[in-house]
Design a protein around this motif. Structure first.
Motif, PDB file in Angstrom:
ATOM      1  N   LEU A   1       0.817  -1.215   0.000  1.00  0.00           N
ATOM      2  CA  LEU A   1       0.000   0.000   0.000  1.00  0.00           C
ATOM      3  C   LEU A   1       0.849   1.262   0.000  1.00  0.00           C
ATOM      4  O   LEU A   1       0.490   2.260  -0.621  1.00  0.00           O
TER       5      LEU A   1
ATOM      6  N   PRO B   1       4.117   1.930  -4.372  1.00  0.00           N
ATOM      7  CA  PRO B   1       3.790   3.064  -5.245  1.00  0.00           C
ATOM      8  C   PRO B   1       4.920   4.099  -5.344  1.00  0.00           C
ATOM      9  O   PRO B   1       5.242   4.566  -6.439  1.00  0.00           O
TER      10      PRO B   1
ATOM     11  N   LYS C   1       7.717   2.601  -7.346  1.00  0.00           N
ATOM     12  CA  LYS C   1       7.382   2.560  -8.767  1.00  0.00           C
ATOM     13  C   LYS C   1       7.552   3.936  -9.413  1.00  0.00           C
ATOM     14  O   LYS C   1       7.961   4.042 -10.566  1.00  0.00           O
TER      15      LYS C   1
ATOM     16  N   GLN D   1      -5.504  -0.465  -2.248  1.00  0.00           N
ATOM     17  CA  GLN D   1      -6.799   0.151  -1.969  1.00  0.00           C
ATOM     18  C   GLN D   1      -8.013  -0.724  -2.287  1.00  0.00           C
ATOM     19  O   GLN D   1      -8.908  -0.875  -1.461  1.00  0.00           O
ATOM     20  N   ASN D   2      -8.039  -1.317  -3.480  1.00  0.00           N
ATOM     21  CA  ASN D   2      -9.218  -2.124  -3.848  1.00  0.00           C
ATOM     22  C   ASN D   2      -9.427  -3.259  -2.856  1.00  0.00           C
ATOM     23  O   ASN D   2     -10.543  -3.493  -2.376  1.00  0.00           O
TER      24      ASN D   2
ATOM     25  N   ARG E   1      -7.584  -8.151  -8.891  1.00  0.00           N
ATOM     26  CA  ARG E   1      -7.663  -6.911  -9.671  1.00  0.00           C
ATOM     27  C   ARG E   1      -6.456  -6.021  -9.367  1.00  0.00           C
ATOM     28  O   ARG E   1      -5.861  -5.412 -10.268  1.00  0.00           O
TER      29      ARG E   1
ATOM     30  N   GLU F   1      -3.542  -7.412 -11.194  1.00  0.00           N
ATOM     31  CA  GLU F   1      -3.635  -7.054 -12.622  1.00  0.00           C
ATOM     32  C   GLU F   1      -3.235  -5.601 -12.852  1.00  0.00           C
ATOM     33  O   GLU F   1      -2.612  -5.260 -13.856  1.00  0.00           O
ATOM     34  N   ASP F   2      -3.615  -4.735 -11.928  1.00  0.00           N
ATOM     35  CA  ASP F   2      -3.315  -3.301 -12.070  1.00  0.00           C
ATOM     36  C   ASP F   2      -1.859  -2.972 -11.742  1.00  0.00           C
ATOM     37  O   ASP F   2      -1.465  -1.808 -11.800  1.00  0.00           O
TER      38      ASP F   2
ATOM     39  N   GLN G   1      -0.505  -3.176  -8.802  1.00  0.00           N
ATOM     40  CA  GLN G   1      -0.375  -2.624  -7.451  1.00  0.00           C
ATOM     41  C   GLN G   1       0.352  -3.595  -6.515  1.00  0.00           C
ATOM     42  O   GLN G   1       0.771  -3.209  -5.426  1.00  0.00           O
TER      43      GLN G   1
END
Lengths: 318, 436
Positions: free
Chosen positions: B105, B109, B112, B388-389, B421, B424-425, B427
């Motif tokens: 989380l 990020p 990246k 987040q998701n 998901r 896939e994104d 994250q």
């Protein structure tokens, strides 16, 4: 057509050559006056809006220096293909309906009661009805988190004091009523705005109309129905338009009541703005946030346009 | 001052790392030459909660290192927003900043986006491997490079008053049956057996970690570790059974009936006032309990059905040095001060559970018994490992179970869908095995 709509309707532009020098001067003056506002709107509204629309067709996390790949409508498909989105759309529409009617109707009735009846002292009532607007919406919502506390909050304390000891609603914790609890804060706050606008409008109505109606034996309800309402119709259109827009985007209420589990419990208070916030600020998914922003923009413009068209169409003939 | 950072732009960094692919980025090696500074100035920013402890640490550092100037600031995260660290890093406004935890989380990020620099040179220079717990260093690394340095651990559990347990003639429960019996005794006495806040940030998830760890064990199929770092799924039996166990105690009136409406702070108030016997919280609440109750408090971890008590631990207060830092050497010297210098001692004395072995013997008894100090194995504290998701589905769904909106199995499927998901994104790194 209503008087206001008639005034607002754009008149055909005279050609610059055939216009008189006075008309040209007026146009130049108008241009000078609106230019600063247009520039500001261009910078702070139109440019970001266009940028958001553009971003919604890319896959970008919101923090990488490069914008990512162009993916077309895939971002929209991904942003909308989930339960929180469907819940957000449903809730946003419900908020729109409540925003459109409830504060407007209560505000109008309250204004008419204070201004058109013998209620005294009027300044006290005017002050009392306008007090909620002294607080910002976010502050009001933060205050209501305490009011809604199931054990120590004011509402449940009153319910207990009235003898309903087994009744203990979980105002913000029960998914079936949490959205209505949030709407309660919204209505409490926005009714004050509607009230003050309607008060100003009612005070402009020719008092002789009321006197004549009373001489003719009209009741208070009849006076309200046949004099007050038609007289404030244009103002009501303005108020309802504002309330509709605010009602479709009640982020300032939902955020303090539910953050950081934004939109809870179990998505029951989820609205498009909370989803956008979560995607953009918490989820590093700027593209999906942008796509949801575009959907919200279309929703608001679409609904407001339909509303104004309906109002125009049902307006009494001159 | 020896300001030895080799200049590297974010764009350069990004090119080296590969756009949007942490995995690609991890293979690259960026050269920074690190050394102990003779003088310097660094800007240090941290959230206001733990920041209060760091006031004393900064003062002590300035006293010991008068050649270094510290520009220290605290941030109220609730006011400035959840991504305040990223904004500060992007703006080049800090040389050292707490990025909360080294998990998907928070760390991935900013990694990246090329906002931070590796700490391997400082790790060698100051020999952190001899001091910092191996697991903390491993989980703070991506692609063989160390990107952040966690200063604390956090452990969740259920806090209690020793005197209350004594008065009910019960000890810390070792089985689910003992746990239920204890809660029922509290309930019969008119106490809220177990309080917990769900509104806002849901602490129900901390009950879930504990039950899940207890049912699924430390590793292997169905364990938390297997889901976060391996091929396990949230729909595996232990996770679902743990969710069902929460529903069972809620329906039996053993969990605070107001749980869905109250916040963590409300739960804390109920516990401190004596209205609740147990309070789901963690080591971050230790200093407050010490202040309120002197030594009359401790924390247990709750056993789930069929399992014993297993602690859930996680790294936190993970410090990063931004890529745009002006004086990383001075910032690293301060980090070392917190790893094995007086800073570590100060943080420990204030009730924090350090990720370093320094001064462990000085810890209060409630800390001494925890797995970080004892060396016992522990399970994962999940918060932060879910982007987040997944986090949203996890938190919102646990409330949904108690509200009767979904079943534990449906909840597990929703979290699993969100998790996939997030993978896939991009994250979550697809290969997470090196974090084990």
């Amino acid at each position: 057509m209503s008087a206001l709509a008639s005034k607002l309707r754009p008149r055909p532009l005279e050609s610059w050559r055939s216009a008189s020098s006075k008309a040209r001067e007026q146009w130049l003056l108008a241009l000078v006056l609106v230019t600063p506002a247009l520039i500001m709107m261009g910078i702070f509204v139109f440019y970001p809006a266009l940028q958001t629309i553009g971003l919604s067709f890319y896959k970008w996390d919101g923090i990488s220096p490069d914008m990512g790949n162009f993916v077309g409508f895939k971002t929209f498909a991904r942003a909308t293909d989930n339960y929180p989105f469907s819940q957000a759309i449903k809730n946003s529409l419900l908020w729109g309906v409540v925003g459109l009617f409830v504060p407007t109707i209560i505000g109008l009735i309250a204004a008419a009661l204070v201004e058109d009846t013998n209620l005294r002292p009027k300044p006290l009532f005017r002050f009392a009805f306008f007090v909620p607007y002294f607080f910002s919406m976010a502050v009001a919502a933060a205050l209501f988190t305490r009011v809604y506390d199931p054990s120590y909050g004011m509402i449940n304390q009153v319910i207990q004091a009235l003898g309903f000891t087994d009744v203990k609603p979980q105002w913000l914790g029960d998914g079936r009523i949490a959205i209505y609890a949030a709407m309660g804060v919204f209505v409490w706050h926005e009714t004050a705005f509607c009230y003050i606008v309607f008060t100003a409008a009612i005070q402009q109505i020719d008092r002789s109309l009321y006197d004549s109606a009373k001489v003719d034996g009209a009741s208070e309800v009849q006076v309200f129905r046949y004099i007050t309402i038609p007289s404030v119709r244009d103002v009501a259109t303005f108020v309802m338009t504002i309330m509709l827009i605010v009602g479709l985007t009640p982020f300032a209420v939902v955020f303090p009541l539910t953050t950081p589990g934004l939109g809870g419990p179990y998505y029951s208070t989820e609205i498009l703005p909370t989803l956008i916030f979560k995607k953009a600020r918490m989820g590093y998914n700027a593209s999906e946030a942008a796509a949801l922003g575009v959907i919200l923009l279309i929703l608001v413009i679409g609904i407001v346009t339909v509303f104004l068209w309906f109002r125009e169409r049902t307006a009494p003939k001159d | 001052m020896v300001n030895s950072k080799r200049g590297i732009s974010r764009r350069e960094m990004l090119r080296l790392m590969g756009v949007g692919t942490v995995g690609t980025a991890l293979g690259s090696h960026i050269a920074y030459a690190q050394s102990v500074p003779e003088s310097g100035t660094f800007r240090f920013q941290i959230e206001s909660g733990p920041g209060t402890d760091f006031v004393a640490v900064v003062d002590a550092f300035i006293e010991e290192h008068p050649e270094i100037t510290v520009e220290f600031s605290q941030v109220e995260a609730a006011v400035v927003g959840v991504d305040w660290q990223r904004i500060a890093m992007e703006a080049g406004a800090v040389d050292l900043i707490s990025n909360e935890n080294p998990k998907f989380l928070k760390l991935d990020p900013v990694l990246k986006a090329g906002l931070i620099q590796p700490l391997d040179g400082y790790r060698d220079l100051y020999e952190w491997d001899d001091w910092v717990l191996a697991a903390a260093l491993r989980r703070s690394s991506r692609g063989g490079q160390l990107w952040t340095l966690p200063l604390y651990y956090e452990i969740c559990g259920a806090s209690y008053r020793k005197s209350v347990l004594e008065s009910f003639d019960v000890g810390e429960p070792q089985t689910w049956e003992e746990f239920i019996q204890m809660l029922e005794k509290f309930k019969a006495a008119g106490l809220i057996p177990l309080t917990n806040g769900h509104r806002g940030f849901s602490q129900i998830q901390m009950i879930h970690y504990q039950f899940w760890a207890s049912i699924g064990g430390l590793s292997g199929p169905g364990s938390i570790t297997d889901v976060i770092f391996g091929d396990g799924k949230f729909t595996d039996a232990p996770s679902v059974e743990a969710a069902q166990a929460i529903l069972d105690i809620y329906n039996a009136g053993l969990l605070d009936p107001d749980v869905l409406s109250i916040t963590q702070d409300d739960g804390n108030e109920r516990f401190i006032s004596g209205a609740a016997a147990l309070n789901v919280t963690g080591t971050w609440f230790y200093s407050e309990m010490q202040r309120q109750f002197d030594d009359d408090w401790d924390m247990l971890t709750m056993p789930g059905p069929g399992g014993g008590p297993i602690w859930c631990t996680g790294e936190t207060e993970a410090m990063v040095i931004p890529a745009a830092a002006q004086d990383p050497d001075a910032a690293a010297l301060f980090l070392d001060f917190c790893v094995k210098g007086t800073g570590a001692k100060i943080l420990l004395e204030r009730g924090n559970l350090l990720a370093t072995k320094a001064f462990g013997e000085l810890a209060i008894p409630q800390i001494q018994r925890l797995p970080i100090i004892t060396g016992d194995e522990s399970s994962l504290l999940i918060f932060g490992w879910l982007p987040q998701n997944s986090q949203d589905a996890y938190q919102q769904g646990l409330g949904g179970i108690l509200a009767g909106a979904i079943t534990p199995a449906q909840w597990a499927q929703q979290v699993q869908d969100a998790w996939e998901r997030d993978i896939e994104d991009g994250q979550i790194p697809e290969d997470r095995s090196d974090l084990l």
